[in-house]
Scaffold this motif. Sequence first.
Motif, PDB file in Angstrom:
ATOM      1  N   GLU A  96       0.801  -1.234   0.000  1.00  0.00           N
ATOM      2  CA  GLU A  96       0.000   0.000   0.000  1.00  0.00           C
ATOM      3  C   GLU A  96       0.830   1.280   0.000  1.00  0.00           C
ATOM      4  O   GLU A  96       0.355   2.317  -0.453  1.00  0.00           O
ATOM      5  N   ARG A 117       1.687  -7.527  -1.205  1.00  0.00           N
ATOM      6  CA  ARG A 117       1.126  -7.667   0.146  1.00  0.00           C
ATOM      7  C   ARG A 117       0.248  -6.456   0.450  1.00  0.00           C
ATOM      8  O   ARG A 117       0.052  -5.620  -0.413  1.00  0.00           O
ATOM      9  N   ASP A 118      -0.287  -6.387   1.658  1.00  0.00           N
ATOM     10  CA  ASP A 118      -1.239  -5.314   2.039  1.00  0.00           C
ATOM     11  C   ASP A 118      -2.478  -5.355   1.139  1.00  0.00           C
ATOM     12  O   ASP A 118      -3.034  -4.302   0.775  1.00  0.00           O
TER      13      ASP A 118
HETATM   14 MG    MG Z   1       3.442  -2.321   3.306  1.00  0.00          MG
END
Ligand code: MG
Length: 236
Positions: A96, A117-118
């Motif tokens: 993010e 990820r995130d």
């Molecule tokens: Mg992150």
Amino acid sequence: MSGVIVTNPPKADAKDVESLSGYGVATVHEALGRSGLLGPDLRPIQQGVRICGSAVTVLSWPGDNLMIHAAVEQCGEGDLLVVTTTSPSTDGMFGELFATALQRRGVRGLVTNAGVRDTEELREMGFPVWARAVSSQGTVKATGGSVNVPVAIGGQTVRPGDVILADDDGVMCVPRERSARAVEASAARTAKEEASRAAFAKGELGLDRYGLRDTLARLGVEYRTYEEYAREEAGS
Ligand SMILES: [Mg+2]
Ligand SMILES: O=C([O-])CC(=O)C(=O)O
């Protein structure tokens, strides 16, 4: 590994990019003679989102996101980041924080054959991602690589400035000099499919509409039509 960062490469016509965003991946892929698909392994982390943009390409060392940081500076309005690694890796090299920086610059999304990820935050912030893996595995910022060079991803060559189209069905690349042709062919295919949809809704069969009874006969497939079957059943 040394590398190169190319600034402001040639791009497809912006009008063509906007027009292509009106068509699905399956349509444009078919319209261009079933070409350009980045295969079934790059999956969307969200559903119901279609994006179309101009590729900014990244060639990174596996487990190292230094070159994504370098690429952010090269990205602008209407671009779409395409990230691959010099050997296969599923490490979560994007999340993010990168998405925040890219969204600020008007970037439309990310396509990668590595890991991200995130994903909950990415969905919440509306930054669309297609990736081969979701992985929390962290990465370093230590090795050189390239930005805006041709890359091989999903069995295709993607050059900077090529058009990337992505939706729930996958990701495809339209070579930048074929963008006008892709728009024209996609419009023609859509019109053809609209006519077929109307015919199928009225009960016409693909076997008749596409002349496939001849194909079945040529292939020696034995069958009865539904009417023949019904007549025989009634008579028996
Ligand atoms: Mg992150
Ligand atoms: O920072 C990283 O290494 C990748 C990440 O999680 C993010 O962009 O948020």
